[in-house]
Design an enzyme around this catalytic site. Sequence first.
Site, PDB file in Angstrom:
ATOM      1  N   ASP A 105      -9.551  14.175  21.803  1.00  0.00           N
ATOM      2  CA  ASP A 105      -8.799  13.894  20.529  1.00  0.00           C
ATOM      3  C   ASP A 105      -9.928  13.945  19.251  1.00  0.00           C
ATOM      4  OD1 ASP A 105      -7.305  13.031  18.520  1.00  0.00           O
ATOM      5  OD2 ASP A 105      -7.070  11.219  19.016  1.00  0.00           O
ATOM      6  N   LYS A 133      -6.320  17.869  21.643  1.00  0.00           N
ATOM      7  CA  LYS A 133      -5.634  17.753  20.266  1.00  0.00           C
ATOM      8  C   LYS A 133      -6.649  18.372  19.172  1.00  0.00           C
ATOM      9  CE  LYS A 133      -3.170  13.553  21.108  1.00  0.00           C
ATOM     10  NZ  LYS A 133      -3.071  12.126  20.596  1.00  0.00           N
ATOM     11  N   VAL A 154       0.843  11.857  23.895  1.00  0.00           N
ATOM     12  CA  VAL A 154       1.236  12.543  24.896  1.00  0.00           C
ATOM     13  C   VAL A 154       0.825  11.441  26.292  1.00  0.00           C
ATOM     14  CG1 VAL A 154       1.231  15.065  24.495  1.00  0.00           C
ATOM     15  CG2 VAL A 154      -0.950  13.905  25.397  1.00  0.00           C
TER      16      VAL A 154
HETATM   17  P1  IMP Z   1     -11.397  10.651  21.564  1.00  0.00           P
HETATM   18  O1  IMP Z   1     -12.527   9.881  21.902  1.00  0.00           O
HETATM   19  O2  IMP Z   1     -10.837  10.601  20.240  1.00  0.00           O
HETATM   20  O3  IMP Z   1     -11.632  12.204  21.573  1.00  0.00           O
HETATM   21  O4  IMP Z   1     -10.352  10.195  22.434  1.00  0.00           O
HETATM   22  C1  IMP Z   1     -10.253  10.447  23.781  1.00  0.00           C
HETATM   23  C2  IMP Z   1      -9.771   9.319  24.440  1.00  0.00           C
HETATM   24  O5  IMP Z   1      -8.424   8.703  23.695  1.00  0.00           O
HETATM   25  C3  IMP Z   1      -9.059   9.680  25.438  1.00  0.00           C
HETATM   26  O6  IMP Z   1      -9.826   9.665  26.707  1.00  0.00           O
HETATM   27  C4  IMP Z   1      -7.790   8.818  25.896  1.00  0.00           C
HETATM   28  O7  IMP Z   1      -7.969   7.856  26.600  1.00  0.00           O
HETATM   29  C5  IMP Z   1      -7.159   8.478  24.278  1.00  0.00           C
HETATM   30  N1  IMP Z   1      -6.273   9.306  23.767  1.00  0.00           N
HETATM   31  C6  IMP Z   1      -5.910  10.145  22.751  1.00  0.00           C
HETATM   32  N2  IMP Z   1      -4.864  10.650  22.613  1.00  0.00           N
HETATM   33  C7  IMP Z   1      -3.905  10.192  23.753  1.00  0.00           C
HETATM   34  C8  IMP Z   1      -2.696  10.461  23.912  1.00  0.00           C
HETATM   35  O8  IMP Z   1      -2.051  11.371  23.236  1.00  0.00           O
HETATM   36  N3  IMP Z   1      -2.459   9.913  25.153  1.00  0.00           N
HETATM   37  C9  IMP Z   1      -2.961   9.263  25.922  1.00  0.00           C
HETATM   38  N4  IMP Z   1      -4.306   8.963  25.527  1.00  0.00           N
HETATM   39  C10 IMP Z   1      -4.864   9.390  24.421  1.00  0.00           C
END
Ligand code: IMP
Length: 181
Positions: A105, A133, A154
């Site tokens: 994300d 994403k 999701v």
């Molecule tokens: P980042 O550190 O912002 O890249 O987020 C990654 C983490 O956020 C993932 O390992 C997930 O645990 C959680 N996450 C972000 N978006 C979603 C989603 O749409 N569904 C489920 N988990 C998500």
Amino acid sequence: MTPKRGPDPEALISAEAIAARVTEIAAEIDRDYADADELLMLGVLRGAYMFLADLSRALHIPRRIDFIALSSYEKATNLGGVRLIMDTRVSLAGRHVLIVEDILDSGRTLSYLLRLFGARGPASIRTCVLVRKPNPEMDIDVDYLGFDIPDEWVVGYGLDYDDRFRALPYIGMLDPGSVGS
Ligand code: IMP
Ligand code: MG
């Protein structure tokens, strides 16, 4: 406490499409690591468990599986807010490490893991992410990517909402209004 049984999340990526993509990614990884003595697949708990299970079975190269766990996701936290709560069992020194993550994300999680594990002297370190994403805060090189998806919450195939929906065999978009709290 009984969770409300709302409608099933609307399918975004079918189980068949996931299986086909996992096979393709495995073939790529098999090729890229053909000369490596062994690949250490590091699954990020809990979301990556199903992806790791399928991907590891689709590979043919020598491989080893380990898991790590992070503190739960909070949108408000900064990079320092990501915290390792379960470390690897094996040492990473001299190993070919592949971090297997469910979703990218902002990129904070992967960026943290790359920095942390990159400092432990691995022979190489790469990333494999099932879905991405369009919200990068960090410039992350994903070496193996399943699918680019829209900016929706999701669930399924390991991904959760409040620890629910992980066991769905497909990836669906969650309508927050359909979920009881
Ligand atoms: P980042 O550190 O912002 O890249 O987020 C990654 C983490 O956020 C993932 O390992 C997930 O645990 C959680 N996450 C972000 N978006 C979603 C989603 O749409 N569904 C489920 N988990 C998500
Ligand atoms: Mg996760």
